[in-house]
Design a protein around this motif. Sequence first.
Motif, PDB file in Angstrom:
ATOM      1  N   ARG A 106     124.751  68.758  97.768  1.00  8.61           N
ATOM      2  CA  ARG A 106     125.379  67.933  96.739  1.00  8.61           C
ATOM      3  C   ARG A 106     126.861  67.758  97.009  1.00  8.61           C
ATOM      4  NH1 ARG A 106     122.994  70.241  91.001  1.00  8.61           N
ATOM      5  NH2 ARG A 106     120.818  69.636  91.316  1.00  8.61           N
ATOM      6  N   GLU A 111     122.801  62.916 103.062  1.00 12.42           N
ATOM      7  CA  GLU A 111     121.718  61.954 102.886  1.00 12.42           C
ATOM      8  C   GLU A 111     120.358  62.642 102.947  1.00 12.42           C
ATOM      9  OE1 GLU A 111     122.897  57.923 104.988  1.00 12.42           O
ATOM     10  OE2 GLU A 111     123.669  59.654 106.090  1.00 12.42           O
ATOM     11  N   ASN A 141     118.822  65.590  96.625  1.00  8.13           N
ATOM     12  CA  ASN A 141     118.961  64.909  97.909  1.00  8.13           C
ATOM     13  C   ASN A 141     117.582  64.766  98.544  1.00  8.13           C
ATOM     14  OD1 ASN A 141     121.378  66.818  97.400  1.00  8.13           O
ATOM     15  ND2 ASN A 141     122.230  65.282  98.764  1.00  8.13           N
TER      16      ASN A 141
END
Length: 285
Positions: A106, A111, A141
Amino acid sequence: MQPTRVKFDRLLVGVDYSDASSRAIDRAARLPLEEDAQVTLVHVIHEDVGLSREAQSLADDEAPLLLKRAEQRLLSFSRTRGGPVPRVTTHWCHGLPFVELIREARSRAAEVVVVGRQDHRWFSDALIGSTAERVFRKSSNAVLLVSQAPRALYQRPLVAVDLSPTCVRAAELTLQAVGAEVTRVTVVHAKPPGQTDDDARAAVLACLGALGAEDRWEVIVRDGDPRRVIIDIAREESADVIVLGSHGCTSAPQELVGRVAERVVRAAQCDVLVAHALGHHFEMP
């Protein structure tokens, strides 16, 4: 909507002393990366009140060495491949491994979080309570669960779609995971009862049309339970990665059991990349 960027810019890889971790490092080195991409290698020393002070000191001393070896391994594979060589950052800390991996992902806007998983022959049992399982369930994520030792870039991707917003993100991740050279992406859709194949196929293409890759989708529609349809077609197509969306938005593990994403993760013999729905959020302890 702009065409999908076909390379990754920020990856985070979980690192420990296992063979599964080595596979995760090797796969991260074989994902399409932007020039000057950032790869963060994270090792977490598990909180264990039973460890002696000497054992804790030894773990602290060994952590930088482990990460240095992991960095050298990743860079060696990257250079051998001949593509962009990423910038590598290493980080180690104490805590619960899945919590710290999610926290770092985070904070670094990763990605994809890349983690290794155990041999699929006993993965169904080994997954429960493992770091990989917890990261998959709770991370906001995207998470790539690596089960196979990579030999090359992904060549036979399969993305499962259910016409939700999350499946569009899954398709976008698929294009990033395979890069521009793979021209055929198998799209699987378990159509609802009463819908014709042509109507189902048209709905899928309409859902994915904004991604700007119409000539790359090969849509397969089939009746049946999505969990079984996805696994069956993955085997038929010899898929090397399955990409799908997860709609779980709760921290209660029992409420997620039985969802399509978890069943596919358990049954798949190849790697699995999972995109989470917007709003999927885990409150850190």
